[in-house]
Write a protein that holds these residues in place. Structure first.
Motif, PDB file in Angstrom:
ATOM      1  N   THR A 260      -3.033  16.149  -0.410  1.00 50.51           N
ATOM      2  CA  THR A 260      -3.735  15.457  -1.561  1.00 50.51           C
ATOM      3  C   THR A 260      -2.946  14.438  -1.951  1.00 50.51           C
ATOM      4  O   THR A 260      -1.873  14.699  -2.388  1.00 50.51           O
ATOM      5  N   LEU A 261      -3.318  13.012  -2.042  1.00 56.33           N
ATOM      6  CA  LEU A 261      -2.376  12.130  -2.373  1.00 56.33           C
ATOM      7  C   LEU A 261      -2.988  10.939  -3.139  1.00 56.33           C
ATOM      8  O   LEU A 261      -4.154  11.056  -3.187  1.00 56.33           O
ATOM      9  N   ASN A 262      -2.415  10.343  -4.101  1.00 50.90           N
ATOM     10  CA  ASN A 262      -2.918   9.110  -4.964  1.00 50.90           C
ATOM     11  C   ASN A 262      -2.579   7.833  -4.298  1.00 50.90           C
ATOM     12  O   ASN A 262      -1.484   7.460  -4.329  1.00 50.90           O
ATOM     13  N   ARG A 263      -3.695   7.370  -3.840  1.00 51.86           N
ATOM     14  CA  ARG A 263      -3.299   6.007  -3.241  1.00 51.86           C
ATOM     15  C   ARG A 263      -3.160   4.909  -4.383  1.00 51.86           C
ATOM     16  O   ARG A 263      -4.041   4.754  -5.389  1.00 51.86           O
ATOM     17  N   VAL A 264      -2.569   4.060  -4.062  1.00 51.05           N
ATOM     18  CA  VAL A 264      -2.527   2.719  -5.152  1.00 51.05           C
ATOM     19  C   VAL A 264      -1.786   1.542  -4.260  1.00 51.05           C
ATOM     20  O   VAL A 264      -1.220   1.565  -3.380  1.00 51.05           O
TER      21      VAL A 264
ATOM     22  N   ILE B 259      -2.778   5.254 -17.306  1.00 49.90           N
ATOM     23  CA  ILE B 259      -2.480   5.997 -15.780  1.00 49.90           C
ATOM     24  C   ILE B 259      -1.373   5.215 -15.436  1.00 49.90           C
ATOM     25  O   ILE B 259      -1.392   4.104 -15.456  1.00 49.90           O
ATOM     26  N   GLY B 260      -0.254   5.985 -14.888  1.00 47.16           N
ATOM     27  CA  GLY B 260       0.819   5.364 -14.180  1.00 47.16           C
ATOM     28  C   GLY B 260       0.960   6.411 -13.028  1.00 47.16           C
ATOM     29  O   GLY B 260       0.523   7.227 -12.670  1.00 47.16           O
ATOM     30  N   TYR B 261       1.711   5.449 -11.909  1.00 48.04           N
ATOM     31  CA  TYR B 261       2.287   6.025 -10.767  1.00 48.04           C
ATOM     32  C   TYR B 261       3.841   5.897 -10.678  1.00 48.04           C
ATOM     33  O   TYR B 261       4.412   5.187 -10.786  1.00 48.04           O
ATOM     34  N   ILE B 262       4.099   7.150 -10.264  1.00 51.25           N
ATOM     35  CA  ILE B 262       5.672   7.531 -10.427  1.00 51.25           C
ATOM     36  C   ILE B 262       6.283   6.711  -8.804  1.00 51.25           C
ATOM     37  O   ILE B 262       5.927   7.204  -7.715  1.00 51.25           O
ATOM     38  N   LEU B 263       6.881   5.559  -8.937  1.00 48.46           N
ATOM     39  CA  LEU B 263       7.638   4.936  -7.872  1.00 48.46           C
ATOM     40  C   LEU B 263       8.722   5.596  -7.618  1.00 48.46           C
ATOM     41  O   LEU B 263       9.147   5.743  -6.066  1.00 48.46           O
ATOM     42  N   ASP B 264       9.624   6.008  -8.421  1.00 44.19           N
ATOM     43  CA  ASP B 264      10.861   6.667  -7.712  1.00 44.19           C
ATOM     44  C   ASP B 264      11.191   7.494  -9.027  1.00 44.19           C
ATOM     45  O   ASP B 264      10.513   7.850 -10.039  1.00 44.19           O
TER      46      ASP B 264
ATOM     47  N   PHE C  19       0.944  -1.029   0.134  1.00 49.06           N
ATOM     48  CA  PHE C  19      -0.089   0.077  -0.013  1.00 49.06           C
ATOM     49  C   PHE C  19       0.842   1.330   0.010  1.00 49.06           C
ATOM     50  O   PHE C  19       1.882   1.312   1.002  1.00 49.06           O
ATOM     51  N   MET C  20       0.570   2.253  -0.747  1.00 46.01           N
ATOM     52  CA  MET C  20       1.627   3.509  -1.049  1.00 46.01           C
ATOM     53  C   MET C  20       0.837   4.494  -1.511  1.00 46.01           C
ATOM     54  O   MET C  20      -0.322   4.540  -2.057  1.00 46.01           O
ATOM     55  N   CYS C  21       1.495   5.689  -1.644  1.00 49.59           N
ATOM     56  CA  CYS C  21       1.171   6.816  -2.518  1.00 49.59           C
ATOM     57  C   CYS C  21       2.099   7.235  -3.336  1.00 49.59           C
ATOM     58  O   CYS C  21       3.263   7.040  -2.990  1.00 49.59           O
ATOM     59  N   ALA C  22       1.704   7.804  -4.358  1.00 47.69           N
ATOM     60  CA  ALA C  22       2.512   8.223  -5.416  1.00 47.69           C
ATOM     61  C   ALA C  22       1.975   9.464  -6.413  1.00 47.69           C
ATOM     62  O   ALA C  22       1.013   9.765  -6.331  1.00 47.69           O
ATOM     63  N   GLY C  23       3.077  10.054  -7.086  1.00 43.60           N
ATOM     64  CA  GLY C  23       2.416  10.948  -8.000  1.00 43.60           C
ATOM     65  C   GLY C  23       1.835  10.163  -9.274  1.00 43.60           C
ATOM     66  O   GLY C  23       2.223   9.026  -9.216  1.00 43.60           O
ATOM     67  N   LYS C  24       0.652  10.797  -9.737  1.00 43.66           N
ATOM     68  CA  LYS C  24      -0.021  10.156 -10.716  1.00 43.66           C
ATOM     69  C   LYS C  24       0.231  10.894 -11.962  1.00 43.66           C
ATOM     70  O   LYS C  24       0.065  12.156 -11.993  1.00 43.66           O
ATOM     71  N   VAL C  25       0.247  10.050 -13.209  1.00 44.04           N
ATOM     72  CA  VAL C  25       0.493  10.661 -14.500  1.00 44.04           C
ATOM     73  C   VAL C  25      -0.486   9.776 -15.383  1.00 44.04           C
ATOM     74  O   VAL C  25      -0.508   8.708 -15.700  1.00 44.04           O
TER      75      VAL C  25
ATOM     76  N   ILE D 104       8.054   4.552 -13.617  1.00 45.68           N
ATOM     77  CA  ILE D 104       6.763   4.684 -13.445  1.00 45.68           C
ATOM     78  C   ILE D 104       5.932   3.209 -13.657  1.00 45.68           C
ATOM     79  O   ILE D 104       6.332   2.493 -14.657  1.00 45.68           O
ATOM     80  N   ILE D 105       4.876   2.849 -12.984  1.00 43.21           N
ATOM     81  CA  ILE D 105       4.339   1.591 -13.050  1.00 43.21           C
ATOM     82  C   ILE D 105       2.745   2.075 -13.706  1.00 43.21           C
ATOM     83  O   ILE D 105       2.103   2.899 -13.125  1.00 43.21           O
ATOM     84  N   MET D 106       2.387   1.406 -14.719  1.00 45.39           N
ATOM     85  CA  MET D 106       1.297   1.832 -15.436  1.00 45.39           C
ATOM     86  C   MET D 106      -0.015   0.573 -14.835  1.00 45.39           C
ATOM     87  O   MET D 106       0.540  -0.177 -14.221  1.00 45.39           O
ATOM     88  N   GLU D 107      -1.002   1.184 -14.887  1.00 46.27           N
ATOM     89  CA  GLU D 107      -2.211   0.401 -14.266  1.00 46.27           C
ATOM     90  C   GLU D 107      -2.193  -1.092 -15.105  1.00 46.27           C
ATOM     91  O   GLU D 107      -2.788  -1.946 -14.158  1.00 46.27           O
TER      92      GLU D 107
END
Length: 171
Positions: free
Chosen positions: A155-159, A88-93, A70-76, A97-100
């Motif tokens: 405000t954060l993006n949960r993933v 949609i992807g989430y910036i891990l580092d 469980f984490m939060c990340a920037g969303k693109v 970026i991991i895509m959906e």
């Protein structure tokens, strides 16, 4: 899939010092979007960066439990330049970026928007750079507003990922 959530909470003075230091030196200058008289706004790009900022013991921004992370990340939101598919992807580092869909995209394949402090907006590059395989349609970093009083808004993006980070899971 991931979802954007809003939190508002208060920190007493001692906790605020522990989390953000007296001069907010935990943040890089590029992360500080606005400094107001009694508050400041910060944008954090990646999951690894928010975890590194708050590395005092256990992190509230990343948890591994029962085969899930469980984490939060920037969303693109991105679109392929030569195929037109959108995702949609989430910036891990700073590197991936991991895509959906579970695919991993290199940060070198996209150009993230830059924040214009003068105009108060994110500027998305519209150049057709040959090296960029994706164009950014929308960008949602982790946003934090910190008030001198100790009030914080976030405000954060949960993933949720599988622990080997190959699949985005549903909640």
């Amino acid at each position: 899939l991931g979802s954007q959530v809003y939190y508002s909470f208060s920190l007493n003075y001692l906790l605020k010092l522990c989390f953000f230091d007296s001069d907010y030196s935990v943040f890089e200058e590029s992360e500080i979007v606005h400094r107001y008289k009694k508050s400041m706004v910060v944008h954090i790009r990646s999951m690894s960066r928010i975890v590194n900022i708050h590395k005092h013991g256990k992190s509230a921004f990343r948890l591994k439990n029962k085969g899930k992370e469980f984490m939060c990340a920037g969303k693109v939101s991105m679109k392929e330049r030569y195929g037109g598919r959108q995702g949609i992807g989430y910036i891990l580092d700073g590197e991936q970026i991991i895509m959906e869909t579970g695919n991993v995209v290199s940060m070198g394949d996209i150009e993230l928007p830059e924040y214009s402090r003068d105009e108060g907006v994110w500027t998305i590059s519209c150049n057709d750079g040959i090296k960029d395989l994706y164009s950014v349609v929308q960008y949602d970093p982790i946003r934090i507003k910190i008030f001198d009083s100790g009030n914080c808004q976030m405000t954060l993006n949960r993933v949720v990922l599988s622990t080997n980070r190959t699949v985005i899971l549903y909640y």
